[in-house]
Structures are given as structure tokens and as C-alpha cells.
Design a protein around this motif. Structure first.
Motif, PDB file in Angstrom:
ATOM      1  N   TRP A  96       0.836  -1.210   0.000  1.00  0.00           N
ATOM      2  CA  TRP A  96       0.000   0.000   0.000  1.00  0.00           C
ATOM      3  C   TRP A  96       0.864   1.250   0.000  1.00  0.00           C
ATOM      4  N   ALA A  97       1.977   1.226   0.696  1.00  0.00           N
ATOM      5  CA  ALA A  97       2.831   2.410   0.814  1.00  0.00           C
ATOM      6  C   ALA A  97       3.437   2.820  -0.521  1.00  0.00           C
ATOM      7  N   ILE A 155      -0.889   3.661  -3.382  1.00  0.00           N
ATOM      8  CA  ILE A 155      -1.968   3.907  -2.436  1.00  0.00           C
ATOM      9  C   ILE A 155      -3.309   3.553  -3.072  1.00  0.00           C
ATOM     10  N   SER A 156      -3.810   2.394  -2.701  1.00  0.00           N
ATOM     11  CA  SER A 156      -5.086   1.913  -3.205  1.00  0.00           C
ATOM     12  C   SER A 156      -5.619   0.907  -2.199  1.00  0.00           C
ATOM     13  N   ASP A 168      -4.309  -2.563   0.330  1.00  0.00           N
ATOM     14  CA  ASP A 168      -4.346  -2.366   1.785  1.00  0.00           C
ATOM     15  C   ASP A 168      -4.867  -3.636   2.446  1.00  0.00           C
ATOM     16  N   ALA A 208      -1.602   7.663   6.557  1.00  0.00           N
ATOM     17  CA  ALA A 208      -1.487   6.226   6.311  1.00  0.00           C
ATOM     18  C   ALA A 208      -2.804   5.508   6.544  1.00  0.00           C
ATOM     19  N   GLY A 223      -5.289   7.919   3.063  1.00  0.00           N
ATOM     20  CA  GLY A 223      -4.732   8.462   1.839  1.00  0.00           C
ATOM     21  C   GLY A 223      -5.037   9.925   1.598  1.00  0.00           C
TER      22      GLY A 223
END
Length: 249
Positions: free
Chosen positions: A21-22, A25-26, A30, A186, A189
Motif C-alpha cells: 500500500w505504501a 496507495i489503493s 491495503d 497512512a 490516503g
């Protein structure tokens, strides 16, 4: 402002908790890392590398005989496609957790021509291609420029860079000072303005703008005669992907 925040700690935490995810970003990514299909995750990275390699001067190089660097390798999203093309890739990431995940993915996908490093200082020899995408934007500019200098000094004559930097923001964000921080939570987003001294806890992404005058001056004085620039725009953060070849100094 840069010296007040050590972003290395943020990325060590993000690498442990949400490494996929990092990088992208979606909500799709996650999820627990055990549920991620590395092949699916890396495919957009392969498309990005295909596009970069189709552009001059990378399109003119015999990448199969080149040693490359992927700076800010994360979980290997670009490292592995680079390794499919190059003789060897040195993958650099400050986060040991990210390096561990990237190493696992490289082995899983059959790429044994990758070595991993914490910083550029441990990369041996001269390098034919240095790549970095959506990485420097998360490094405080003073530290980032120092790392940029180290990387460029690794590049062989005739070597090529494809390196990305953010430099401005749209609307209200674009009017802020270049060294002001923006935090990307975090948790959801959401991008929020951040004014010193209200720094967030560790484990958050900070966005930094770079002075392109400083970037281009460093390249010109190290033998680059021309550059190609591809513009990027992610959530109102304006950036450039710089492609160029080092000539004789």
C-alpha cells in the motif's frame, strides 16, 4: 525545515506494516501482504519500465550488458522488470522491511541478478542506468539532494538516468513554500497541509518539493548535455521524470 524530520523512520515503519500500500496507495493493496499476488502487483511497474526503455537514450542502450540501480526499490515493483532487462540491478531502499519483501519477490519471480543495499554508498563500480520513480518526493530535500549527488557520481560516462522529482502543487497547495510539508495519512490516503511544528507521528508519508534549478545544475556540471522531461501529476502534486545521458565531463 528539512532537518527536523527523519523520513527514514517513517519508511521503516511503513515497510513493516503496509509495504505494498505504501508504494501504490489503493484499497486493493491495503491487505495483509500474504494476500498479495506479486506478479499482479508488479505488472504496472513492468509497463512503466517498458515505456521508459522505449525512450531515447535508453532505447539505444544494450541493457543486457548494463548494471543498473533502482533507488527506492520498495517491494521490487520496478526492480524486477529492470532485472528482466539488465545484467544486474542494485536495488536500494532505506527500509530493511522493504528490501526483505523485494528480495522475496525477486526470488519468487526468478530474478537472481539483484543485490540489495541500504544506501548508495555500498554500490560497487560504475553504473549504466539509474532509475528512481516516486521516491525523492518522500525524502526531505536536503537529504535528497545529497543522495542524488551520490547516485550521479556512480554513473558511468554514457550512462543514463530516469529520475523523478516533485516540484510544485496545484491550487492552494501550489502557493505554499517549496519546503513546507504535506502529509498523506497512512489511514485514508487523504492529503493534508502541514505547518511546522505540527509534525505527524512516525509512519506517515511526507511530500517534499524540489528546486529543479538545483537538480539541473547538478546534471549540467556533471556532463549531461541534454535532458528529456516527462510531466507527472498525482493528486495535485506536479512532478517531472528526467531522462538524460551522461557525456564526458
Amino acid at each position: 525545515m528539512d532537518e527536523h524530520r527523519n523520513t527514514d523512520r517513517d519508511w521503516e515503519q511503513l515497510g513493516r506494516e503496509k509495504p505494498y500500500w505504501a508504494v501504490i496507495i489503493s484499497s486493493k493493496w491495503d491487505v495483509p501482504k500474504e494476500e498479495i499476488d506479486p506478479s499482479e502487483y508488479i505488472e504496472p511497474g513492468r509497463q512503466h519500465i517498458d515505456d521508459i526503455c522505449s525512450r531515447h537514450p535508453l532505447a539505444t542502450l544494450d541493457l543486457g550488458n548494463i548494471t543498473a540501480v533502482d533507488f527506492g526499490c520498495g517491494v521490487g515493483r520496478l526492480t524486477i522488470p529492470m532485472a528482466e532487462r539488465c545484467e544486474h540491478v542494485h536495488a536500494i531502499d532505506i527500509s530493511s522491511a522493504m528490501r526483505s519483501e523485494a528480495s522475496k519477490n525477486a526470488a519468487l519471480l526468478g530474478q537472481n541478478n539483484v543485490s540489495f543495499h541500504e544506501t548508495p554508498s555500498s554500490v560497487p563500480g560504475k553504473i549504466g542506468w539509474i532509475n528512481s520513480f516516486i521516491v525523492f518526493q518522500h525524502i526531505a530535500t536536503r537529504n535528497g539532494l545529497g543522495l542524488f549527488d551520490q547516485l550521479i557520481d556512480l554513473l558511468a560516462v554514457g550512462g543514463v538516468i530516469s529520475m523523478h522529482f516533485t516540484y510544485a502543487r496545484r491550487s492552494k497547495a501550489a502557493a505554499r513554500k517549496a519546503d513546507e510539508l504535506v502529509v498523506m495519512s497512512a489511514r485514508d490516503g487523504k492529503i493534508e497541509g502541514l505547518v511546522e511544528p505540527n509534525f505527524p507521528d512516525n509512519g506517515k508519508m511526507l511530500m517534499f518539493d524540489y528546486d529543479l534549478n538545483k537538480i539541473i545544475a547538478r546534471l549540467q556540471t556533471r556532463g549531461f548535455e541534454s535532458l528529456s522531461i516527462l510531466f507527472t501529476d498525482y493528486r495535485d502534486h506536479l512532478g517531472v521524470n528526467i531522462i538524460g545521458q551522461k557525456g564526458k565531463t
